[in-house]
Design an enzyme around this catalytic site. Structure first.
Site, PDB file in Angstrom:
ATOM      1  N   LYS A 128       0.832  -1.209   0.000  1.00 46.26           N
ATOM      2  CA  LYS A 128       0.000   0.000   0.000  1.00 46.26           C
ATOM      3  C   LYS A 128       0.867   1.259   0.000  1.00 46.26           C
ATOM      4  O   LYS A 128       0.596   2.205  -0.747  1.00 46.26           O
ATOM      5  CB  LYS A 128      -0.935   0.024   1.221  1.00 46.26           C
ATOM      6  CG  LYS A 128      -1.956   1.159   1.169  1.00 46.26           C
ATOM      7  CD  LYS A 128      -2.766   1.264   2.450  1.00 46.26           C
ATOM      8  CE  LYS A 128      -1.995   1.942   3.540  1.00 46.26           C
ATOM      9  NZ  LYS A 128      -2.793   2.258   4.740  1.00 46.26           N
ATOM     10  N   ASP A 146      -6.779   1.384   1.360  1.00 50.76           N
ATOM     11  CA  ASP A 146      -6.805   1.610   2.803  1.00 50.76           C
ATOM     12  C   ASP A 146      -8.191   1.272   3.310  1.00 50.76           C
ATOM     13  O   ASP A 146      -9.013   0.712   2.585  1.00 50.76           O
ATOM     14  CB  ASP A 146      -6.407   3.053   3.133  1.00 50.76           C
ATOM     15  CG  ASP A 146      -7.450   4.067   2.665  1.00 50.76           C
ATOM     16  OD1 ASP A 146      -8.412   3.675   1.958  1.00 50.76           O
ATOM     17  OD2 ASP A 146      -7.319   5.251   3.020  1.00 50.76           O
TER      18      ASP A 146
END
Length: 219
Positions: A128, A146
């Site tokens: 991420k 997220d």
């Protein structure tokens, strides 16, 4: 929750068109003046809000606008920890930021490498984080999943219900219209952060309410 309920291509196009108009200034909200500052800010933002990271780093960046890996190593792990103490998991994050700073200096002359393999080799940097860096600094159509992207994409009906964020990322990359690909994850983040919240989403005033499947929403 019904996994087979997903939006059709026409509705997906409509959703992102509306989100683009709703959030025209959607972007990374982590304050930074250089590539290194963005890298450590993203590392610090894990399980923390962008707002809390900005607040913690603001005095440091005001005093040293071009704060670099060299500056962090010179400062030392303990002193950096004092600066970020208010952020969740601060001791671990301070350790990771110090280590990655040393690696940056030793292997990359202090310059943040802009490729996934090198980025993910740093302590505290996962997929991420790498996606955020590559999207913000290189304008690549990555999808940083997220909590907001995970929630909103499933609630709307863009992807099937799953806890596997890599699966969500891959599914979103397949369906997001190309013209929105670079900005897509920021649009979903802003929608989730400021409108389609985890609790009490503002469905009655939602710009995409006609397309949204409202999966898992209860009022």
């Amino acid at each position: 929750m019904k996994n087979h309920l997903l939006l059709e291509k026409k509705e997906i196009e409509n959703v992102f068109s509306i989100l683009m108009k709703t959030w025209p200034n959607a972007k990374c909200e982590l304050e930074h003046n250089n590539h290194f500052q963005l890298l450590i800010a993203v590392v610090l933002s894990a399980q923390a809000t962008d707002k809390s990271v900005n607040k913690a780093l603001e005095p440091l960046l005001r005093e040293q606008p071009q704060f670099s890996a060299f500056d962090l190593v010179k400062m030392g792990e303990d002193n950096f920890l004092k600066i970020i103490r208010s952020i969740g998991l601060a001791p671990t994050k301070a350790k990771n930021c110090y280590k990655l700073s040393k690696i940056l200096i030793d292997k990359f002359d202090g310059i943040v490498p802009l490729n996934r393999t090198d980025l993910e080799s740093f302590p505290g940097v996962g997929r991420k984080t790498a996606n955020v860096i590559l999207n913000v600094l290189c304008d690549l159509p990555t999808m940083a999943v997220d909590t907001h992207v995970e929630r909103v994409s499933q609630r709307i009906g863009l992807v099937k219900q799953t806890k596997d964020r890599l699966e969500i990322e891959e599914d979103l990359l397949k369906i997001v219209p190309k013209k929105y690909a670079v900005k897509a994850h920021h649009l979903l983040i802003f929608q989730g952060r400021y409108h389609c919240t985890a609790r009490n989403p503002k469905c009655e005033n939602c710009p995409i309410h006609k397309s949204c499947l409202k999966i898992g929403v209860t009022h």
